[in-house]
Each structure stands twice: as structure tokens, then as C-alpha cells.
Design a protein around this motif. Structure first.
Motif, mmCIF file in Angstrom:
data_model
loop_
_atom_site.group_PDB
_atom_site.id
_atom_site.type_symbol
_atom_site.label_atom_id
_atom_site.label_comp_id
_atom_site.label_asym_id
_atom_site.label_seq_id
_atom_site.Cartn_x
_atom_site.Cartn_y
_atom_site.Cartn_z
ATOM 1 N N GLN A 141 55.162 44.138 39.175
ATOM 2 C CA GLN A 141 53.899 44.616 39.715
ATOM 3 C C GLN A 141 54.149 45.843 40.588
ATOM 4 O O GLN A 141 55.262 46.098 41.026
ATOM 5 C CB GLN A 141 53.157 43.531 40.494
ATOM 6 N N VAL A 142 53.081 46.593 40.790
ATOM 7 C CA VAL A 142 53.115 47.792 41.632
ATOM 8 C C VAL A 142 51.929 47.739 42.568
ATOM 9 O O VAL A 142 50.804 47.434 42.149
ATOM 10 C CB VAL A 142 53.034 49.079 40.770
ATOM 11 N N THR A 143 52.168 48.033 43.832
ATOM 12 C CA THR A 143 51.093 48.130 44.808
ATOM 13 C C THR A 143 51.276 49.424 45.592
ATOM 14 O O THR A 143 52.151 49.523 46.448
ATOM 15 C CB THR A 143 51.116 46.941 45.794
ATOM 16 N N VAL A 144 50.476 50.419 45.279
ATOM 17 C CA VAL A 144 50.506 51.671 46.044
ATOM 18 C C VAL A 144 49.648 51.450 47.291
ATOM 19 O O VAL A 144 48.428 51.357 47.214
ATOM 20 C CB VAL A 144 49.980 52.852 45.214
ATOM 21 N N GLU A 145 50.324 51.341 48.432
ATOM 22 C CA GLU A 145 49.631 51.013 49.676
ATOM 23 C C GLU A 145 49.004 52.235 50.334
ATOM 24 O O GLU A 145 48.070 52.106 51.123
ATOM 25 C CB GLU A 145 50.602 50.325 50.626
ATOM 26 N N GLU A 146 49.524 53.406 50.026
ATOM 27 C CA GLU A 146 48.910 54.647 50.520
ATOM 28 C C GLU A 146 47.709 54.986 49.626
ATOM 29 O O GLU A 146 47.483 54.336 48.597
ATOM 30 C CB GLU A 146 49.954 55.758 50.512
ATOM 31 N N PRO A 147 46.925 55.982 50.000
ATOM 32 C CA PRO A 147 45.777 56.343 49.157
ATOM 33 C C PRO A 147 46.202 56.613 47.715
ATOM 34 O O PRO A 147 47.257 57.190 47.457
ATOM 35 C CB PRO A 147 45.233 57.608 49.824
ATOM 36 N N ALA B 153 49.547 47.740 39.229
ATOM 37 C CA ALA B 153 49.957 46.851 38.134
ATOM 38 C C ALA B 153 50.075 45.415 38.626
ATOM 39 O O ALA B 153 50.605 45.148 39.706
ATOM 40 C CB ALA B 153 51.291 47.314 37.562
ATOM 41 N N SER B 154 49.575 44.476 37.827
ATOM 42 C CA SER B 154 49.626 43.064 38.194
ATOM 43 C C SER B 154 50.280 42.256 37.079
ATOM 44 O O SER B 154 50.520 42.755 35.978
ATOM 45 C CB SER B 154 48.213 42.532 38.465
ATOM 46 N N THR B 155 50.564 40.997 37.349
ATOM 47 C CA THR B 155 51.085 40.103 36.322
ATOM 48 C C THR B 155 49.958 39.798 35.331
ATOM 49 O O THR B 155 48.777 40.004 35.634
ATOM 50 C CB THR B 155 51.609 38.799 36.942
ATOM 51 N N PRO B 156 50.294 39.283 34.145
ATOM 52 C CA PRO B 156 49.262 39.090 33.117
ATOM 53 C C PRO B 156 48.503 37.772 33.210
ATOM 54 O O PRO B 156 47.780 37.423 32.277
ATOM 55 C CB PRO B 156 50.080 39.146 31.822
ATOM 56 N N HIS B 157 48.597 37.068 34.305
ATOM 57 C CA HIS B 157 48.145 35.683 34.329
ATOM 58 C C HIS B 157 46.644 35.486 34.481
ATOM 59 O O HIS B 157 46.161 34.348 34.444
ATOM 60 C CB HIS B 157 48.935 34.903 35.387
ATOM 61 N N TRP C 270 35.541 56.282 44.936
ATOM 62 C CA TRP C 270 36.045 55.445 43.838
ATOM 63 C C TRP C 270 37.066 54.429 44.343
ATOM 64 O O TRP C 270 36.984 53.230 44.028
ATOM 65 C CB TRP C 270 36.672 56.346 42.776
ATOM 66 N N GLU C 271 38.021 54.880 45.138
ATOM 67 C CA GLU C 271 39.059 53.966 45.620
ATOM 68 C C GLU C 271 38.486 52.906 46.539
ATOM 69 O O GLU C 271 38.897 51.734 46.490
ATOM 70 C CB GLU C 271 40.180 54.727 46.321
ATOM 71 N N ALA C 272 37.542 53.275 47.384
ATOM 72 C CA ALA C 272 36.934 52.294 48.284
ATOM 73 C C ALA C 272 36.276 51.166 47.499
ATOM 74 O O ALA C 272 36.257 50.017 47.944
ATOM 75 C CB ALA C 272 35.901 52.983 49.178
ATOM 76 N N ARG C 273 35.754 51.501 46.343
ATOM 77 C CA ARG C 273 35.107 50.491 45.500
ATOM 78 C C ARG C 273 36.114 49.694 44.687
ATOM 79 O O ARG C 273 35.947 48.491 44.492
ATOM 80 C CB ARG C 273 34.113 51.204 44.572
ATOM 81 N N ARG C 274 37.177 50.341 44.206
ATOM 82 C CA ARG C 274 38.098 49.686 43.288
ATOM 83 C C ARG C 274 39.218 48.910 43.965
ATOM 84 O O ARG C 274 39.671 47.888 43.452
ATOM 85 C CB ARG C 274 38.738 50.738 42.365
ATOM 86 N N ARG C 275 39.723 49.382 45.098
ATOM 87 C CA ARG C 275 40.909 48.764 45.688
ATOM 88 C C ARG C 275 40.721 47.277 45.991
ATOM 89 O O ARG C 275 41.594 46.466 45.627
ATOM 90 C CB ARG C 275 41.354 49.522 46.944
ATOM 91 N N PRO C 276 39.627 46.835 46.639
ATOM 92 C CA PRO C 276 39.523 45.411 46.956
ATOM 93 C C PRO C 276 39.566 44.515 45.710
ATOM 94 O O PRO C 276 40.245 43.485 45.704
ATOM 95 C CB PRO C 276 38.171 45.311 47.666
ATOM 96 N N ARG C 277 38.880 44.916 44.660
ATOM 97 C CA ARG C 277 38.849 44.100 43.435
ATOM 98 C C ARG C 277 40.213 44.075 42.750
ATOM 99 O O ARG C 277 40.704 43.008 42.360
ATOM 100 C CB ARG C 277 37.785 44.664 42.503
ATOM 101 N N ALA C 278 40.851 45.236 42.622
ATOM 102 C CA ALA C 278 42.146 45.298 41.961
ATOM 103 C C ALA C 278 43.214 44.538 42.743
ATOM 104 O O ALA C 278 44.068 43.853 42.156
ATOM 105 C CB ALA C 278 42.571 46.753 41.768
ATOM 106 N N MET C 279 43.182 44.630 44.067
ATOM 107 C CA MET C 279 44.174 43.931 44.883
ATOM 108 C C MET C 279 43.953 42.420 44.858
ATOM 109 O O MET C 279 44.904 41.635 44.893
ATOM 110 C CB MET C 279 44.125 44.450 46.320
ATOM 111 N N TRP C 280 42.687 42.002 44.767
ATOM 112 C CA TRP C 280 42.396 40.563 44.658
ATOM 113 C C TRP C 280 42.925 40.020 43.339
ATOM 114 O O TRP C 280 43.552 38.967 43.291
ATOM 115 C CB TRP C 280 40.888 40.336 44.768
ATOM 116 N N VAL C 281 42.696 40.755 42.254
ATOM 117 C CA VAL C 281 43.211 40.344 40.951
ATOM 118 C C VAL C 281 44.734 40.283 40.986
ATOM 119 O O VAL C 281 45.342 39.320 40.500
ATOM 120 C CB VAL C 281 42.728 41.311 39.854
ATOM 121 N N GLN C 282 45.367 41.299 41.565
ATOM 122 C CA GLN C 282 46.824 41.309 41.618
ATOM 123 C C GLN C 282 47.364 40.106 42.392
ATOM 124 O O GLN C 282 48.293 39.426 41.947
ATOM 125 C CB GLN C 282 47.322 42.602 42.263
#
Length: 384
Positions: A273-279, A294-298, A334-346
């Protein structure tokens, strides 16, 4: 000061995978000038098949390719949880997003081909066998030279270039290199068994195997096991090594495995997995999909998050042009909207991986796991 945005943009998409081609299609259909640059010589997607959950299919409808995806794949509605012998223990209906199907299995090469066709039909250009050589963002635009010697100036550069993203390395060095989870995915395409009319997930102690239909004739057998980071299957023995790992399974898993006689057909992928913590954006250059998160496929949501990134980015740019906002302002929105959802999924996806494999979970992961995979599916068919 940045000049007022024009009615259309020049956008360079770095990476011709699922997310990049979806974005190219969406933007080109809206009148933007789009070029996709892909380092490979062909858009021949690696891997076997892929699950398109309902939220991903919702994006496919917005991109005008839903019917093509369903025609090329295998639509299904029920997830079956079974024991190692394949005896069903639970049948879980999969939710729908609006009026699109619950889920679709599709061969990756078929999906790559239809997305490439859609991008070209929309007016996007696809340049193969090249990547970014130099990049300079002066605040008003981005000057890019490619390795094939061509050059251009762009209003926006989007890095949909995967978990090993060269564009991410260009922006952040090695700070966000892929993190290996300790587990790996084995997959192989086999003839579809008549009883496999949706995903069948067979669970054993510290092992999971699943059967996923991807056409009327085909399905893929997938399995996850703990593996050393340096391990690679032998080129002549991969099918035998997979068979040893699946010894605890009988029934449909064993039947599917019996048809695997070619070691080259086995696809082995380390789960990282990949987590870009900066913008996720620097000026007019932005990372999306696996390059950023990037997240795991589960949860079967990796590609779904990428295509969601694409449609939300297209909408954010539309809104910026309408309201006289800058491209960087659109990227921030865009990032403000996408980051919470993508990080929750990850986070939930990794927690599910650890739970299924019998690995220790943290208190935060235990709290996430209370929602469960069915609960997650219902959350993810809500607007993105």
C-alpha cells in the motif's frame, strides 16, 4: 497572478491504466484537450480479472462505457462465503448505486481495451512507449518533455501512474515508497464452473481463496497467503507451489486448481500500500489512484477508488472553470473531497486483510472492523 481560466484545459495524463483512461475519457468528452502518455508499448493490462463494484460501474456509466463493461464481463449480485470445501455459510446480497448493477467481473485486458477505445473515441490522444523526462511548473502552466523527444505545455499534469509512480518519486523522492504488507496474492484464470454465478469466497485458517466469474466461460481463482518479501514463485513450478498452498481446500477450489497446468498462467503479486501524507498535488501536478493511495484488494475497491478519483477530478475542474477558480484551487477541492473516503477504504481494507489472515489488529482497526465488509459495501454505494 494567475490568468483567468479558459473554457477548456490542456491536460497530460501520465499513465494509461484504468484511472488514467477513465479521466481521459471524461475530460475529452467535456471538450478538454487530453493526452495520455504510457511507458508501455501496448495497453495490454497485466493480471487476470477485476471486480467492478457498483460504485465503479456508476463511474463507467458516467464515462459512457457501462454497457460495454457488462457485455465484456459477468454481472453478479450475491457474495457467497463458504468453508474450505466450498459449502456455503452465508450469501450476502451486494448493494447497488442508483440503478447500476451490484457488481461485474471483467477480464483486465478487456477492460483496458474498451477504456482505450472510449478515450480515443472521445478525442483523447494516447502516446505509447514514453514517459516524462523533464517537468517544469511555472505557476501558469507545466512544460513537459517526454522521453520520445516530444514536448508540450499543459494546464495540468495528472499522475495516474500506479503504485510505483515515477511522478510521485519526482515530487516527493522515496518518502512514500510502497509498503509491503507481508501478504501476497496468487491469481489464475480458469474455466468458469457452472455453480460460480458470483464471487465464492472460501475461508480456511490463515488463508482465503476465491472464485470470481469474469465472463460466461471464465473465472479467476485467487488466493492470499503470508509470504516473505523476497519470495517469488519458480517460473516452472508456480502452479505446483500454488497447489501446495491450497491443500486445505477441496470442492470447487480444488476443481478449479486441477485445470491449472501452465506455471506461466499464475500471476503472483505482493500486496503493498501507499499513503501520500503530504498534499496529493504540487502546483499544477497531481497524483491520483494508486500513486496517491494504493490499498490492499480486500474490499475490491482499488480500481473503484481510481475511477472515483477521475470523475470527481473532472467535476472539480468543471466547477473551477465555471467559477473562475484556478487549477490548483480545483485540485485542493478535489483532494478535500477524495482523501477521507480513500483513506477510509485503505484502512478498512488492510484491517480486513489482517483479520482474515489471523494477524494482530490495532484498536483502531478493531473499531473499523465493526462496520464489516457488508457494511462497507453499503457505505461505498453512497455518493462519492
Amino acid at each position: 497572478m494567475e490568468s483567468s481560466p479558459a473554457s477548456s484545459l490542456r491536460v497530460l495524463v501520465h499513465g494509461g491504466g484504468i484511472g488514467g483512461l477513465t479521466l481521459a475519457t471524461l475530460l475529452a468528452r467535456r471538450g478538454h484537450t487530453v493526452e495520455v502518455v504510457e511507458v508501455r508499448d501496448e495497453l495490454d493490462a497485466l493480471g487476470v480479472g477485476i471486480i467492478q463494484p457498483s460504485n465503479a460501474l456508476h463511474v463507467m456509466r458516467e464515462a459512457g462505457v457501462l454497457d460495454a463493461c457488462l457485455a465484456a464481463g459477468y454481472e453478479w449480485e450475491i457474495l457467497t462465503i463458504a468453508d474450505p470445501a466450498g459449502n456455503p455459510r452465508a450469501r450476502i446480497p451486494q448493494p447497488r448505486m442508483d440503478d447500476v448493477p451490484s457488481a461485474n467481473g471483467i477480464p483486465r485486458p478487456a477492460l483496458a481495451a474498451l477504456l482505450a477505445d472510449a478515450a480515443r473515441a472521445a478525442g483523447a490522444t494516447i502516446r505509447l512507449g514514453a514517459t516524462i523526462a523533464t517537468l517544469a511548473d511555472d505557476g501558469e502552466g507545466v512544460d513537459v518533455t517526454l522521453t520520445d523527444g516530444s514536448a508540450g505545455r499543459w494546464d495540468l499534469v495528472v499522475g495516474f501512474d500506479g503504485i510505483g509512480s515515477p511522478l510521485r518519486t519526482r515530487l516527493y523522492g522515496d518518502r512514500y515508497a510502497p509498503e509491503y504488507t507481508g501478504f501476497a496474492n496468487w491469481r489464475v484464470t480458469v474455466p468458469r464452473l457452472p455453480q460460480v454465478e458470483g464471487v465464492v469466497m472460501c475461508m480456511a485458517e490463515q488463508a482465503k481463496a476465491l472464485l470470481t466469474p469474469i465472463t460466461d466461460e471464465l473465472m479467476y481463482l485467487g488466493a492470499v497467503f503470508a509470504e516473505e518479501e523476497t519470495y517469488r514463485p519458480g517460473p516452472d513450478t508456480a502452479h505446483e507451489e500454488l497447489a501446495k498452498r491450497l491443500a486445505a481446500f477441496s470442492g470447487p477450489i480444488a476443481e478449479a486448481l486441477a485445470s491449472v497446468t501452465d506455471p506461466a498462467a499464475v500471476v503472483y503479486t505482493r500486496i503493498s500500500q501507499v499513503t501520500v501524507e503530504e498534499p496529493w498535488h504540487v502546483g499544477r501536478v497531481v497524483l491520483a489512484g494508486d500513486a496517491a493511495h494504493a490499498s490492499t484488494p480486500h474490499l475490491a475497491q482499488g480500481a473503484a477508488m481510481a475511477v472515483e478519483d477521475a470523475v470527481v477530478l473532472a467535476d472539480a475542474l468543471r466547477d473551477a472553470l465555471r467559477d473562475g477558480e484556478s487549477v490548483p484551487a480545483a485540485l485542493a477541492a478535489w483532494e478535500a473531497r477524495r482523501r477521507p473516503r480513500a483513506m477510509w477504504v485503505q484502512a478498512l481494507s488492510r484491517a480486513v486483510l489482517k483479520q482474515e489472515m489471523g494477524a494482530p489488529t490495532t484498536a483502531e482497526e478493531d473499531e473499523l472492523l465493526k462496520v464489516g465488509v457488508p457494511g462497507a459495501a453499503h457505505v461505498l454505494v453512497k455518493p462519492y
